[in-house]
Motif scaffolding. Structure first.
Motif, PDB file in Angstrom:
ATOM      1  N   ALA A 275      -2.536   3.022   1.079  1.00  0.00           N
ATOM      2  CA  ALA A 275      -1.534   2.193   1.751  1.00  0.00           C
ATOM      3  C   ALA A 275      -0.206   2.256   1.004  1.00  0.00           C
ATOM      4  O   ALA A 275       0.866   2.349   1.610  1.00  0.00           O
ATOM      5  CB  ALA A 275      -2.028   0.758   1.840  1.00  0.00           C
ATOM      6  N   TYR A 289       4.225  -1.408   7.891  1.00  0.00           N
ATOM      7  CA  TYR A 289       3.224  -2.151   7.116  1.00  0.00           C
ATOM      8  C   TYR A 289       1.850  -1.995   7.754  1.00  0.00           C
ATOM      9  O   TYR A 289       0.836  -1.799   7.078  1.00  0.00           O
ATOM     10  CB  TYR A 289       3.586  -3.640   7.033  1.00  0.00           C
ATOM     11  CG  TYR A 289       4.969  -3.920   6.469  1.00  0.00           C
ATOM     12  CD1 TYR A 289       5.571  -3.039   5.573  1.00  0.00           C
ATOM     13  CD2 TYR A 289       5.660  -5.072   6.832  1.00  0.00           C
ATOM     14  CE1 TYR A 289       6.839  -3.289   5.065  1.00  0.00           C
ATOM     15  CE2 TYR A 289       6.920  -5.336   6.325  1.00  0.00           C
ATOM     16  CZ  TYR A 289       7.518  -4.446   5.450  1.00  0.00           C
ATOM     17  OH  TYR A 289       8.763  -4.690   4.952  1.00  0.00           O
ATOM     18  N   ALA A 290       1.818  -2.100   9.073  1.00  0.00           N
ATOM     19  CA  ALA A 290       0.535  -1.973   9.770  1.00  0.00           C
ATOM     20  C   ALA A 290      -0.027  -0.560   9.601  1.00  0.00           C
ATOM     21  O   ALA A 290      -1.230  -0.379   9.367  1.00  0.00           O
ATOM     22  CB  ALA A 290       0.712  -2.302  11.250  1.00  0.00           C
ATOM     23  N   ALA A 293      -1.527  -0.280   6.169  1.00  0.00           N
ATOM     24  CA  ALA A 293      -2.836  -0.932   6.100  1.00  0.00           C
ATOM     25  C   ALA A 293      -3.888  -0.054   6.765  1.00  0.00           C
ATOM     26  O   ALA A 293      -4.992   0.131   6.241  1.00  0.00           O
ATOM     27  CB  ALA A 293      -2.777  -2.304   6.767  1.00  0.00           C
ATOM     28  N   ASP A 294      -3.520   0.515   7.917  1.00  0.00           N
ATOM     29  CA  ASP A 294      -4.469   1.366   8.624  1.00  0.00           C
ATOM     30  C   ASP A 294      -4.839   2.595   7.801  1.00  0.00           C
ATOM     31  O   ASP A 294      -5.981   3.072   7.861  1.00  0.00           O
ATOM     32  CB  ASP A 294      -3.880   1.794   9.972  1.00  0.00           C
ATOM     33  CG  ASP A 294      -3.823   0.634  10.955  1.00  0.00           C
ATOM     34  OD1 ASP A 294      -4.537  -0.370  10.726  1.00  0.00           O
ATOM     35  OD2 ASP A 294      -3.065   0.711  11.944  1.00  0.00           O
ATOM     36  N   LEU A 297      -7.451   1.350   5.552  1.00  0.00           N
ATOM     37  CA  LEU A 297      -8.644   0.855   6.236  1.00  0.00           C
ATOM     38  C   LEU A 297      -9.331   1.928   7.080  1.00  0.00           C
ATOM     39  O   LEU A 297     -10.396   1.679   7.652  1.00  0.00           O
ATOM     40  CB  LEU A 297      -8.275  -0.356   7.112  1.00  0.00           C
ATOM     41  CG  LEU A 297      -7.836  -1.592   6.307  1.00  0.00           C
ATOM     42  CD1 LEU A 297      -7.159  -2.617   7.209  1.00  0.00           C
ATOM     43  CD2 LEU A 297      -9.030  -2.218   5.589  1.00  0.00           C
ATOM     44  N   VAL A 310     -11.581  -5.966   9.026  1.00  0.00           N
ATOM     45  CA  VAL A 310     -10.574  -4.906   9.207  1.00  0.00           C
ATOM     46  C   VAL A 310      -9.274  -5.488   9.775  1.00  0.00           C
ATOM     47  O   VAL A 310      -8.217  -5.345   9.157  1.00  0.00           O
ATOM     48  CB  VAL A 310     -11.131  -3.762  10.080  1.00  0.00           C
ATOM     49  CG1 VAL A 310     -10.048  -2.734  10.359  1.00  0.00           C
ATOM     50  CG2 VAL A 310     -12.326  -3.106   9.385  1.00  0.00           C
ATOM     51  N   PRO A 311      -9.315  -6.192  10.930  1.00  0.00           N
ATOM     52  CA  PRO A 311      -8.060  -6.811  11.375  1.00  0.00           C
ATOM     53  C   PRO A 311      -7.550  -7.880  10.413  1.00  0.00           C
ATOM     54  O   PRO A 311      -6.337  -8.060  10.280  1.00  0.00           O
ATOM     55  CB  PRO A 311      -8.422  -7.411  12.739  1.00  0.00           C
ATOM     56  CG  PRO A 311      -9.907  -7.509  12.759  1.00  0.00           C
ATOM     57  CD  PRO A 311     -10.400  -6.376  11.905  1.00  0.00           C
ATOM     58  N   ARG A 314      -5.705  -6.092   7.646  1.00  0.00           N
ATOM     59  CA  ARG A 314      -4.512  -5.489   8.248  1.00  0.00           C
ATOM     60  C   ARG A 314      -3.457  -6.563   8.512  1.00  0.00           C
ATOM     61  O   ARG A 314      -2.279  -6.401   8.141  1.00  0.00           O
ATOM     62  CB  ARG A 314      -4.920  -4.816   9.561  1.00  0.00           C
ATOM     63  CG  ARG A 314      -3.841  -4.066  10.286  1.00  0.00           C
ATOM     64  CD  ARG A 314      -4.449  -3.529  11.598  1.00  0.00           C
ATOM     65  NE  ARG A 314      -3.648  -2.486  12.201  1.00  0.00           N
ATOM     66  CZ  ARG A 314      -2.724  -2.721  13.134  1.00  0.00           C
ATOM     67  NH1 ARG A 314      -2.476  -3.964  13.524  1.00  0.00           N
ATOM     68  NH2 ARG A 314      -2.053  -1.719  13.667  1.00  0.00           N
ATOM     69  N   ASN A 315      -3.857  -7.662   9.122  1.00  0.00           N
ATOM     70  CA  ASN A 315      -2.906  -8.727   9.430  1.00  0.00           C
ATOM     71  C   ASN A 315      -2.322  -9.354   8.164  1.00  0.00           C
ATOM     72  O   ASN A 315      -1.153  -9.727   8.125  1.00  0.00           O
ATOM     73  CB  ASN A 315      -3.586  -9.824  10.266  1.00  0.00           C
ATOM     74  CG  ASN A 315      -3.974  -9.329  11.653  1.00  0.00           C
ATOM     75  OD1 ASN A 315      -3.510  -8.294  12.108  1.00  0.00           O
ATOM     76  ND2 ASN A 315      -4.848 -10.071  12.317  1.00  0.00           N
TER      77      ASN A 315
END
Lengths: 333, 706, 188
Positions: A275, A289-290, A293-294, A297, A310-311, A314-315
């Protein structure tokens, strides 16, 4: 609880010498984890060497602008220390997010790194657990694993590391120093915890009998712009179901430096290097940012009960980085 | 005896009589009374979930330091197994060490007694028990086979199916609540000794005479040969009756002829002291366009053990709550290889109200109607099933006052429209009710020569403030100052009395105390002023008085309002405001009554967001049976909670007290779940409302939107 | 090194509420059990014996700690304050007084731990310690005011099953306001 001998160590060489090669001896710090596990029958040491009186209770600035934290510094003293709060606010926040005021007064930095998982199968000697009894099986995989690992786990163990402090330390490249009868040594936190694989009972790379003497945090200007955010199933006094330590340096809309580490997702505090790589040099916006994170993840392998992590992570990454970008370490309020 | 007018003590806020003892540590609980030669017992619980004990090898353990004895089915004395006590047959788990069968995980298989608790614990852990395991089944869900309808668990009025078919709007939804544990802060503990031919028991319970008589009967002793005292009780909530540790401790004290204490560990409390069954509920409501209910159908299913039938009677909630043309409510139970569930704060009403009051909110949404207006529309004038008049029913006054204070009129009924940063804000409402019963009790009041009075009654103050409430009730009945009244409770020698349960304690005991005080005043008037050295004592039992009570629907009611903030990115739900307005009869002590109501609402919050015990079906035992695994609300979870009441008088009721111990939890979880819907637009029909459930609901929404 | 070596019990001197008690202890004995079973100081409560409830909270060298995870043998040389040492004779400490007046308890079992914890909360706050409720923990942000939210978070290590949190928070706030430092914070 089995009967045991007790000795109070007054200096580091003495402690190391006394523990020596006795595999049935344990160092006793604050006792918040070890004594609990002894009552549960998970730990059955024949001897305890009390290291609370060792002169390792200082937090000192290093020449390069980092910090050296003694192993017997309590969580409370660490979180209250002005230099910790100034240079690594996420570390202070992470410590404060853990346990309770009482436990933070007792628990030590060295013990925190060595605390065992709170997986309910591990702490119940009436049930199998590969971490407690190698080869006995991991009932969490087919059983209760809502708070199980999504990264770096194996079919042999899906337990998560319970530390909040460790997540911030991982983000800031902490180095663990230790002492053995053969002399001192050090391990980067990144190398401190061993991969789970088929040996979940082997948790750290510390040599046998080693005593953690401290943790060194290298200077990191980005760390002054950091925050820690923990999600748990009640508002306080509970272990994380997901947490993130983040630091962000943005100049002219571009991410110059970033640090990210996740808690309650793996057998260790999880440094999110993929990340970070995705972030640095890119735009400072929610989409980036998302995507970062992905990137981390993508390797996640959730089980049936913990897909939510996972969400969640990410959030949290998006929220925390956005907060840092817009408000800095002082927060949104 | 003076007859000069004195201001009433009832209705005035008064701090607890034992308050000073509790804040200084002077109050002694069951395991805190010192005894010389005290021995410590440690229970050994089965590690298998079903089968038989093959062997218990106690020889090695008997040789360990400090060990005094090891009791198990191979050597324990026989006790009676057909005792029917004041509250029915005790849970068969109390009949310890009588056979080799293991009906569920955590079944007590042995007791190790040693000179210190450390020695007892280590020896108990060292005891090797081998088993012949048999297959077990601890599963529970809405479809599991083997469910049946217990006696008197079904109510039918009219034709529900026909009325559903004739309804303009129909709501059909399924709800679940998980297994919940009382988790009183004081783990169960008992100290037992023989003293001059009497069995003396220092206990933590909800009814000392109840426990004493059950113990006497189990051991075939004269009722007068057992004395149980329970001066201070560190919380109970339904879990503190006779349990297996009492019986084991009596066995050990009898064998060793020295005092024996057994203090359960927290994990043992989870395993062997009862719990609230999980429930799976289906609610079907059919209404006309104006909201009038044509059909009310509530099917509840709970779990019981293979040993004893216990019904979590959730389907009772609607029988007094709402009028409808047709009504069908039924409780079913399904046995499993688990410990027997038991009463837990608002048994039945707590889970039942979650389902029904959530369903009413869903129906209001479908009707496009305000949820309070829907309840007003269906307010009955008499018992919907019984046809009996209500002793008093001031539910609508609670809604009116609550709505005013909560600012309900300003609420935008649309869901998911209020946002503050990452958090969505919502409000919700629910109705609540709890029966107001009374049971025969004995009280004695003594006029002492020094002008003071001593009240004796086997009441229990489990934190309710009963000791203080009875003092002011006695003071008013005696027309004296509370400072001149000394109330002594929780001693089985004071005679039979109702237990601290069913929200009936203060009503039942208060009635007896008032009756005895009245009789004493009459006696004193006849005798004149001279009080002999031994005092003048009058003992009164209320059985006849209670029998004379007119048949009515006697219930407390209330309206619960909740505001929540939901971070849909993390799934965290925070309750930001709770308001409960209750119609609960005469309030004896506003300070402690408010604490009871707020405490109940705190339980409701905790039930909504936190509480859930998990069993591993493979092993048949709990996973995480401790306070790190079983969460109940911590301080940081609890916002300002307001509880208040409206006038609720029944001039025909001789005491007018309805009880406030349980109604606070009823409806709270529904109000919170309804607020979560209002905040997020997603219904949460399964408790607790955990972060993962909120996150999954968000993912579902995203899926539908996409 | 102490001379105990392999023995499994030791003679220890515990300093409790200003009084020294010398007693032999099994090393397995926790401070909590030593207080309750050996010294008849039963005001300190055992709620979980696992560090998960806070009922056994005492002050060790002036700081709050759970006595269930503190071995008695390791408590030698430390100053321990239990609930029995909080009032001055018949005079209740302002925290105790506030708990009584505001009904900050019901069954009373968590109460000694709540009160010991509250005493420490006031000290920790006076020392400028941040908490998890403190939005900005950096020293330049200054000490956080002791808001209800701060009190809730700081008192969260003490579970109360009766549900007395609302009045516990009020009691701690009242006691805080009665101390000079507390009063200053309230104004600020």
């Amino acid at each position: 609880m089995r009967e045991f001998g007790y000795e109070r160590a007054l200096d580091v060489p003495g402690a190391v010498a006394v523990l020596g090669g006795d595999p049935e001896a344990r160092y006793l710090g604050g006792g918040t984890n070890l004594v609990d596990l002894m009552k549960a029958g998970v730990e059955r040491p024949a001897r305890l060497v009390d290291v609370r009186e060792l002169p390792l209770d200082r937090v000192e600035p290093t020449a390069d602008g980092g910090l050296r934290i003694g192993a017997t510094v309590t969580n409370s003293d660490l979180a209250a220390h002005p230099e910790v709060r100034r240079r690594y606010p996420a570390l202070a926040q992470a410590v404060l997010a853990g346990a309770s005021g009482q436990l933070r007064n007792m628990a030590t930095v060295g013990g925190n790194l060595l605390q065992r998982t709170r997986c309910a199968y591990f702490t119940d000697i009436g049930k199998p657990c590969n971490k407690r009894v190698p080869g006995s099986g991991c009932p969490a995989v087919a059983g209760e694993h809502r708070n199980g690992a999504i990264l770096g786990a194996s079919e042999h163990c899906v337990a998560v590391h319970p530390s909040d402090m460790g997540v911030a330390l991982a983000a800031f490249d902490a180095v663990v120093t230790y002492e053995t009868a053969a002399g001192p040594g050090m391990l980067a936190l990144a190398d401190f915890y061993r991969p789970v694989g088929d040996t979940p009972h082997l948790e750290t790379a510390l040599p046998a009998g080693a005593l953690i003497t401290g943790v060194t945090l290298p200077a990191a200007p980005v760390a002054a712009h950091s925050r820690y955010r923990k999600v748990r199933e009640r508002a306080s006094y509970a272990f994380a179901v997901g947490s993130v330590a983040a630091a962000l340096d943005v100049q002219d809309g571009v991410v110059r430096d970033a640090r990210l580490a996740f808690g309650a997702v793996a057998s260790r505090p999880w440094r999110a290097t993929a990340a970070e790589r995705a972030l640095i040099g890119g735009p400072a916006d929610a989409d980036a940012y998302a995507a970062a994170a992905d990137a981390e993840l993508a390797a996640a392998q959730p089980l049936s009960q913990n897909t939510y992590k996972v969400p969640l992570i990410r959030n949290l990454v998006v929220a925390l980085l956005t907060e840092l970008e817009q408000h800095g370490p002082e927060g949104a309020r | 005896m003076t007859t000069t007018a004195k201001p009433d003590a009832v209705g005035v806020a008064r701090t607890r009589i034992e308050g000073r003892d509790k804040v200084t540590g002077a109050a002694r609980y069951a395991s805190e009374i010192p005894f010389t030669e005290l021995a410590h017992g440690w229970l050994v619980l089965s590690t298998i979930a079903r089968g038989r004990i093959r062997a218990i090898d106690d020889a090695a353990v008997r040789a360990l330091p400090g060990v005094l004895t090891v009791l198990h089915h191979g050597n324990a004395p026989r006790i009676k197994d057909d005792v029917i006590g004041a509250l029915g047959r005790p849970d068969p788990i109390v009949e310890v060490f009588q056979h080799d069968r293991v009906p569920h995980a955590g079944w007590p298989v042995a007791l190790v007694v040693a000179g210190t608790s450390e020695q007892a614990r280590e020896a108990a852990e060292a005891l090797v028990v081998t088993y012949d395991e048999e297959p077990h089944d601890v599963s529970f869900d809405a479809d599991k086979e083997g469910a049946y309808v217990p006696q008197d668990a079904e109510t039918v009025k009219g034709d529900v199916e026909a009325e559903l078919a004739a309804s303009t709007v129909v709501l059909d939804a399924a709800y679940t609540t998980p297994e919940q544990h009382h988790s009183a802060m004081e783990p169960h503990a008992v100290t037992v000794r023989w003293d001059g031919g009497r069995l003396e028991v220092f206990d933590s319970n909800q009814g000392s005479k109840w426990v004493a008589d059950d113990l006497a009967n189990l051991f075939s002793l004269d009722l007068s040969a057992v004395r149980v005292r329970s001066e201070h009780v560190g919380g109970a909530f339904g879990s503190k009756g006779l349990r297996s540790h009492h019986v084991a401790a009596v066995m050990a004290a009898t064998e060793l002829q020295r005092p024996v204490r057994i203090a359960l560990t927290r994990r043992q409390v989870f395993a062997i002291t009862g719990y609230r069954s999980p429930t799976a509920q289906r609610v079907r409501l059919g209404a006309d366009a104006d909201g009038r209910l044509r059909a009310f159908a509530h099917e509840n299913r709970s779990m019981t053990s293979t040993l004893r039938e216990f019904v979590e009677g959730s389907a009772g909630f609607g029988r007094t709550m709402y009028d409808s043309v047709a009504h069908h409510s039924v409780d079913r139970v399904v046995p499993a290889d688990v410990g027997t569930p038991t009463w837990m704060r608002a048994p039945g009403e707590a889970p039942g109200s979650f389902a029904v009051e959530s369903a009413m909110d869903e129906l209001a949404e479908k009707l496009g109607m305000d949820p309070i207006a829907l309840r007003v529309r269906n307010e009955p004038t008499a018992g919907p099933i019984s046809g009996l008049p209500f002793s008093s029913r001031n539910l609508l006054a609670c809604f009116e006052e609550g709505a005013r204070r909560f600012g309900w009129a300003d609420r935008d009924p649309r869901p998911r429209v209020r946002r503050e940063g990452n958090r969505l804000i919502g409000t919700g409402v629910a109705a609540c009710t709890f029966p107001s019963g009374a049971a025969p009790s004995t009280a004695s009041v003594t006029a002492e020569p020094d002008g003071t009075f001593t009240v004796r009654i086997t009441a229990a103050d489990v934190g309710t403030g009963a000791r203080t409430a009875l003092t002011v009730l006695a003071a008013d009945a005696l027309d004296t100052a509370p400072e001149r009244v000394h109330v002594r409770i929780a001693d089985s020698d004071f005679g039979a009395a109702w237990v601290a349960g069913g929200s009936m304690g203060t009503r039942s005991w208060g009635w007896a105390v008032m009756a005895a005080a009245r009789d004493l005043r009459e006696q004193l008037t006849l005798r004149g002023t001279e009080i002999p050295a031994a005092g003048v004592t009058v003992t009164t039992n209320t059985a006849e008085l209670i029998a004379q009570l007119a048949q009515k629907e006697r219930y407390a009611f209330g309206a619960q309002f909740a505001e929540v903030a939901v971070d849909v990115t993390t799934g965290e739900v925070r309750v930001t405001r709770l308001l409960g307005v209750f119609a609960a009869g005469r309030i004896v002590n506003p300070l402690t009554a408010r604490s009871q109501l707020v405490g109940g609402m705190t339980w409701g919050l905790s039930m909504a967001l936190h509480e859930e015990a998990v069993r591993d079906e493979t092993f048949g035992s709990h996973v995480g049976a401790d306070f790190a695994g079983y969460h109940f609300a911590a301080n940081a979870d609890v916002p300002v909670i307001e509880a208040d009441w409206v006038p609720d008088e029944d001039p025909d009721d001789p005491v007018g007290i309805k009880g406030v111990g349980e109604i606070g939890i009823v409806g709270t979880a529904a109000a919170i779940a309804n607020a979560v819907w209002h905040a997020t637009g997603s219904r949460q029909r399964h408790l607790p409302i955990r972060p993962d459930r909120v996150l999954l609901a968000e993912a579902d929404r995203a899926g539908h939107d996409a | 090194m102490s001379p105990a070596e392999t023995s499994t019990s030791s003679a220890v001197t515990l300093n409790i509420n200003g009084e020294k008690h010398t007693l032999p202890v099994d090393h397995r004995t926790t401070l909590l059990d030593a207080l309750r079973e050996r010294l008849d100081l039963t005001g300190t409560k055992k709620g979980c014996d696992q560090g998960q409830c806070g009922a056994c909270t005492v002050l060790v060298d002036g700081r709050r700690a759970v006595s269930c995870l503190q071995l008695a043998v390791a408590a030698e040389g430390r100053e321990i304050t239990t609930i029995e040492g909080v009032a001055q004779g018949d005079r209740l400490h302002p925290v105790q007084q506030a708990f009584v007046e505001l009904d900050g308890f019901q069954c009373g079992y968590c109460t000694p731990g709540q009160i010991c914890s509250a005493l420490a909360v006031l000290e920790e706050h006076a020392a400028g310690w941040p908490s998890a409720a403190t939005e900005d923990v950096r020293p330049e942000a200054g000490p956080p005011p002791l808001t209800p939210e701060e009190i809730r978070e700081r008192m969260s290590g003490n579970l109360c099953r009766c549900g007395a949190y609302v009045s516990i928070v009020q009691a701690v706030a009242r006691a805080a306001a009665q101390t000079t430092d507390g009063a200053k914070e309230q104004v600020a």
